[in-house]
Scaffold this motif. Structure first.
Motif, PDB file in Angstrom:
ATOM      1  N   GLY A  33       5.294   0.399 -10.665  1.00 43.58           N
ATOM      2  CA  GLY A  33       4.518   0.328  -9.188  1.00 43.58           C
ATOM      3  C   GLY A  33       4.331   1.671  -8.545  1.00 43.58           C
ATOM      4  N   TRP A  34       4.232   2.639  -9.914  1.00 43.90           N
ATOM      5  CA  TRP A  34       3.799   4.104  -9.509  1.00 43.90           C
ATOM      6  C   TRP A  34       2.444   3.780 -10.105  1.00 43.90           C
ATOM      7  CZ3 TRP A  34       2.022   7.760 -13.531  1.00 43.90           C
ATOM      8  CH2 TRP A  34       2.050   8.774 -13.453  1.00 43.90           C
ATOM      9  N   MET A  35       1.986   3.348 -11.582  1.00 44.38           N
ATOM     10  CA  MET A  35       0.990   3.141 -11.644  1.00 44.38           C
ATOM     11  C   MET A  35      -0.266   2.558 -10.499  1.00 44.38           C
ATOM     12  SD  MET A  35       1.651   3.096 -16.211  1.00 44.38           S
ATOM     13  CE  MET A  35       1.661   1.008 -15.797  1.00 44.38           C
ATOM     14  N   VAL A  36       0.276   1.002 -10.426  1.00 43.91           N
ATOM     15  CA  VAL A  36      -0.446   0.266  -9.242  1.00 43.91           C
ATOM     16  C   VAL A  36      -0.575   1.390  -7.585  1.00 43.91           C
ATOM     17  CG1 VAL A  36      -0.346  -1.278  -7.554  1.00 43.91           C
ATOM     18  CG2 VAL A  36       0.799  -2.083  -9.650  1.00 43.91           C
ATOM     19  N   PHE A  37       0.668   1.821  -7.470  1.00 42.72           N
ATOM     20  CA  PHE A  37       0.261   2.711  -6.242  1.00 42.72           C
ATOM     21  C   PHE A  37      -1.037   3.942  -6.891  1.00 42.72           C
ATOM     22  CE2 PHE A  37       1.220   7.122  -4.424  1.00 42.72           C
ATOM     23  CZ  PHE A  37       0.883   6.274  -2.924  1.00 42.72           C
ATOM     24  N   GLN A  39      -3.142   4.226  -8.506  1.00 41.46           N
ATOM     25  CA  GLN A  39      -4.849   3.102  -8.898  1.00 41.46           C
ATOM     26  C   GLN A  39      -5.144   2.632  -7.566  1.00 41.46           C
ATOM     27  OE1 GLN A  39      -6.334   2.772 -11.735  1.00 41.46           O
ATOM     28  NE2 GLN A  39      -7.641   1.520 -10.814  1.00 41.46           N
ATOM     29  N   ARG A  40      -4.315   2.393  -6.530  1.00 39.89           N
ATOM     30  CA  ARG A  40      -5.137   1.235  -5.899  1.00 39.89           C
ATOM     31  C   ARG A  40      -5.741   3.432  -4.583  1.00 39.89           C
ATOM     32  NH1 ARG A  40      -0.634  -3.181  -3.216  1.00 39.89           N
ATOM     33  NH2 ARG A  40      -0.968  -3.922  -4.649  1.00 39.89           N
ATOM     34  N   LYS A  41      -4.353   4.085  -4.722  1.00 39.23           N
ATOM     35  CA  LYS A  41      -5.636   5.238  -4.376  1.00 39.23           C
ATOM     36  C   LYS A  41      -6.656   5.678  -5.120  1.00 39.23           C
ATOM     37  CE  LYS A  41      -3.513  10.186  -3.185  1.00 39.23           C
ATOM     38  NZ  LYS A  41      -4.426  10.442  -3.218  1.00 39.23           N
ATOM     39  N   ARG A  42      -6.586   6.167  -6.244  1.00 39.15           N
ATOM     40  CA  ARG A  42      -7.350   5.942  -6.696  1.00 39.15           C
ATOM     41  C   ARG A  42      -8.759   5.446  -6.329  1.00 39.15           C
ATOM     42  NH1 ARG A  42      -6.181   5.146 -12.306  1.00 39.15           N
ATOM     43  NH2 ARG A  42      -5.139   6.772 -12.055  1.00 39.15           N
ATOM     44  N   GLN A  43      -9.298   3.649  -5.781  1.00 36.32           N
ATOM     45  CA  GLN A  43      -9.985   3.145  -6.250  1.00 36.32           C
ATOM     46  C   GLN A  43     -10.525   3.218  -4.328  1.00 36.32           C
ATOM     47  OE1 GLN A  43      -8.503  -0.830  -6.766  1.00 36.32           O
ATOM     48  NE2 GLN A  43      -8.711  -0.721  -9.236  1.00 36.32           N
TER      49      GLN A  43
END
Length: 119
Positions: A33-37, A39-43
């Motif tokens: 969940g932290w990795m997905v969060f 990655q979305r912030k970076r995108q």
């Protein structure tokens, strides 16, 4: 009778390990969940940067080339990297905007400069 005693021992210790079993299951889920969060912030940050590129901005590409934006298209950016040298890049290759240096405030207490110290 001894086999009954052996069966009772694992049952007694398994009650205390249910919390650690839950922890082993939750930690990977929290990590994913932290990795997905992130990655979305970076995108989202990259999309905001690419949509804010304007003519005249000084930018750095992901490969490290610095230049000034001279033209912006829907998919490409033209950079002037030297006088009269223009290169065309995909818009997604722009890694960051280069911050413009601000002029330092004048310091009135420098040696050799008249100041208000004697007043």
């Amino acid at each position: 009778m001894s086999s009954g005693g052996l069966l009772a021992l694992p049952m007694a210790t398994s009650g205390g390990s249910s919390g650690s079993g839950l922890l082993i299951f939750l930690l990977p889920l929290l990590l994913i969940g932290w990795m997905v969060f992130t990655q979305r912030k970076r995108q989202k940050d990259a999309a905001n940067l690419q949509s804010s590129i304007e003519v005249g901005d000084e930018v750095c590409t992901t490969s490290g080339l610095f230049g000034t934006v001279t033209a912006v298209d829907a998919t490409t950016v033209t950079l002037e990297v030297a006088p009269n040298v223009n290169v065309r890049y995909d818009r997604r290759a722009v890694g960051m905007k280069v911050p413009t240096p601000q002029a330092p405030a004048p310091d009135h207490d420098e040696p050799g400069q008249p100041g208000r110290q004697g007043e």
